[in-house]
Design a protein around this motif. Structure first.
Motif, PDB file in Angstrom:
ATOM      1  N   TYR A 103       0.941  -1.212   0.055  1.00 51.02           N
ATOM      2  CA  TYR A 103      -0.012  -0.078   0.138  1.00 51.02           C
ATOM      3  C   TYR A 103       0.856   1.201  -0.040  1.00 51.02           C
ATOM      4  N   SER A 104       2.082   1.323   0.746  1.00 50.81           N
ATOM      5  CA  SER A 104       2.878   2.377   0.784  1.00 50.81           C
ATOM      6  C   SER A 104       3.412   2.794  -0.423  1.00 50.81           C
ATOM      7  N   SER A 105       3.579   1.978  -1.383  1.00 52.14           N
ATOM      8  CA  SER A 105       4.026   2.353  -2.677  1.00 52.14           C
ATOM      9  C   SER A 105       3.025   2.603  -4.014  1.00 52.14           C
ATOM     10  N   ALA A 106       1.699   2.451  -3.587  1.00 50.55           N
ATOM     11  CA  ALA A 106       0.591   2.665  -4.416  1.00 50.55           C
ATOM     12  C   ALA A 106       0.181   3.936  -4.474  1.00 50.55           C
ATOM     13  N   ASN A 107      -0.283   4.321  -5.701  1.00 54.69           N
ATOM     14  CA  ASN A 107      -1.064   5.705  -5.658  1.00 54.69           C
ATOM     15  C   ASN A 107      -2.335   5.679  -5.427  1.00 54.69           C
ATOM     16  N   VAL A 108      -3.026   6.075  -4.458  1.00 49.35           N
ATOM     17  CA  VAL A 108      -4.297   6.127  -4.155  1.00 49.35           C
ATOM     18  C   VAL A 108      -4.748   7.631  -3.954  1.00 49.35           C
ATOM     19  N   ILE A 109      -5.608   8.070  -5.020  1.00 46.94           N
ATOM     20  CA  ILE A 109      -5.860   9.326  -5.065  1.00 46.94           C
ATOM     21  C   ILE A 109      -7.461   9.644  -4.949  1.00 46.94           C
ATOM     22  N   ALA A 110      -7.941  10.518  -4.107  1.00 50.07           N
ATOM     23  CA  ALA A 110      -9.329  11.148  -4.193  1.00 50.07           C
ATOM     24  C   ALA A 110      -9.483  11.729  -5.279  1.00 50.07           C
ATOM     25  N   ARG A 111     -10.409  11.352  -6.231  1.00 51.00           N
ATOM     26  CA  ARG A 111     -10.814  12.159  -7.428  1.00 51.00           C
ATOM     27  C   ARG A 111     -11.795  13.091  -7.164  1.00 51.00           C
ATOM     28  N   THR A 112     -11.866  14.022  -8.044  1.00 51.58           N
ATOM     29  CA  THR A 112     -12.727  15.547  -7.740  1.00 51.58           C
ATOM     30  C   THR A 112     -14.167  14.739  -7.803  1.00 51.58           C
ATOM     31  N   ASP A 113     -14.810  13.904  -8.205  1.00 47.53           N
ATOM     32  CA  ASP A 113     -16.222  13.367  -8.163  1.00 47.53           C
ATOM     33  C   ASP A 113     -16.463  12.392  -7.213  1.00 47.53           C
ATOM     34  N   GLY A 114     -15.293  12.361  -5.988  1.00 51.75           N
ATOM     35  CA  GLY A 114     -15.467  11.586  -4.775  1.00 51.75           C
ATOM     36  C   GLY A 114     -15.510  10.138  -4.885  1.00 51.75           C
ATOM     37  N   LEU A 115     -14.764   9.791  -5.984  1.00 49.89           N
ATOM     38  CA  LEU A 115     -14.425   8.458  -6.132  1.00 49.89           C
ATOM     39  C   LEU A 115     -13.114   8.254  -6.047  1.00 49.89           C
ATOM     40  N   TRP A 116     -12.323   7.388  -5.780  1.00 48.09           N
ATOM     41  CA  TRP A 116     -10.803   6.896  -5.294  1.00 48.09           C
ATOM     42  C   TRP A 116     -10.242   6.432  -6.473  1.00 48.09           C
ATOM     43  N   TYR A 117      -8.853   6.810  -7.173  1.00 49.62           N
ATOM     44  CA  TYR A 117      -8.398   6.054  -7.981  1.00 49.62           C
ATOM     45  C   TYR A 117      -7.229   5.217  -7.153  1.00 49.62           C
ATOM     46  N   VAL A 118      -7.010   4.121  -7.776  1.00 52.37           N
ATOM     47  CA  VAL A 118      -5.957   3.278  -7.110  1.00 52.37           C
ATOM     48  C   VAL A 118      -4.994   2.845  -8.466  1.00 52.37           C
ATOM     49  N   TYR A 119      -3.826   2.773  -8.127  1.00 56.39           N
ATOM     50  CA  TYR A 119      -2.734   2.162  -9.102  1.00 56.39           C
ATOM     51  C   TYR A 119      -1.635   1.647  -8.363  1.00 56.39           C
ATOM     52  N   THR A 120      -1.596   0.335  -8.411  1.00 56.66           N
ATOM     53  CA  THR A 120      -0.705  -0.479  -7.816  1.00 56.66           C
ATOM     54  C   THR A 120       0.101  -1.492  -8.694  1.00 56.66           C
ATOM     55  N   GLU A 121       1.465  -1.540  -8.473  1.00 60.43           N
ATOM     56  CA  GLU A 121       2.127  -2.515  -9.494  1.00 60.43           C
ATOM     57  C   GLU A 121       2.035  -4.085  -8.715  1.00 60.43           C
ATOM     58  N   VAL A 122       2.092  -4.953 -10.054  1.00 58.67           N
ATOM     59  CA  VAL A 122       2.042  -6.307  -9.565  1.00 58.67           C
ATOM     60  C   VAL A 122       2.926  -7.149 -10.495  1.00 58.67           C
ATOM     61  N   THR A 123       3.438  -8.119  -9.768  1.00 57.16           N
ATOM     62  CA  THR A 123       4.261  -9.168 -10.756  1.00 57.16           C
ATOM     63  C   THR A 123       3.678 -10.371 -10.776  1.00 57.16           C
ATOM     64  N   ILE A 124       3.304 -10.933 -12.051  1.00 56.28           N
ATOM     65  CA  ILE A 124       2.917 -12.343 -12.102  1.00 56.28           C
ATOM     66  C   ILE A 124       3.762 -13.245 -12.291  1.00 56.28           C
ATOM     67  N   ASN A 125       4.026 -13.893 -11.156  1.00 56.66           N
ATOM     68  CA  ASN A 125       5.121 -14.933 -10.793  1.00 56.66           C
ATOM     69  C   ASN A 125       5.397 -15.932 -11.822  1.00 56.66           C
TER      70      ASN A 125
END
Length: 173
Positions: A103-125
């Motif tokens: 979570y500490s390295s993800a981007n979690v941003i409150a949008r202007t419309d009240g929704l949350w934008y989440v971007y997190t990196e993943v590795t498919i092992n």
């Protein structure tokens, strides 16, 4: 002799009067209300132990029910992150080994419309090819914890924040 004959009835009357008095008094007692009533001694407590019944176990009362929570709990940044990861891992990569960035390295941003934008990196092992192995999850979520709204979620190509738009319009249809 006349004196003796007079003294006997007086003596008898005195004895009868004294017998009607309280037996515990030492002279001058008060006569009881009924000359024919007899006093019974008060019973004394027995010193022998009497067996008592074994107490029956009682069930303690149930603890009070917890107070109902709020009707709706707003989705928090951490809640949006957890929901995004859960959606992507259970629907997109179900059964496959993945490593999600914390979570500490993800981007979690409150949008202007009240929704949350989440971007997190993943590795498919279980994939060796870097473009297929190194991906990101991107989600737009809203609603409440009790009734979440999943607007957009999916796997995307990793990209810097400068090339992403957390407030991008949500496609309809």
């Amino acid at each position: 002799m006349i004196r003796t004959a007079i003294a006997a009835p007086v003596l008898l009357a005195a004895v009868l009067a004294l017998s009607a008095c309280d037996p515990g008094s030492t002279g001058g007692g008060t006569p009881s209300s009924s000359p024919t009533s007899s006093r019974t001694p008060t019973p004394t407590a027995s010193l022998t132990a009497t067996p008592s019944a074994t107490p029956t176990p009682t069930t303690p009362p149930a603890p009070p029910a917890p107070a109902p929570g709020p009707v709706s709990t707003p989705l928090s940044a951490r809640g949006a992150f957890d929901r995004c990861v859960g959606l992507a891992t259970s629907l997109l990569y179900a059964g496959r080994p993945v490593t999600v960035a914390p979570y500490s390295s993800a981007n979690v941003i409150a949008r202007t419309d009240g929704l949350w934008y989440v971007y997190t990196e993943v590795t498919i092992n279980d994939t060796a090819n870097p473009p297929e192995r190194d991906v990101a999850y991107e989600c737009v979520l809203g609603g409440t914890v009790e009734s979440p709204r999943d607007e957009i979620y999916g796997a995307v190509v990793r990209s810097p924040l400068s090339s992403r738009d957390p407030n991008a319009p949500i496609p309809t249809g």
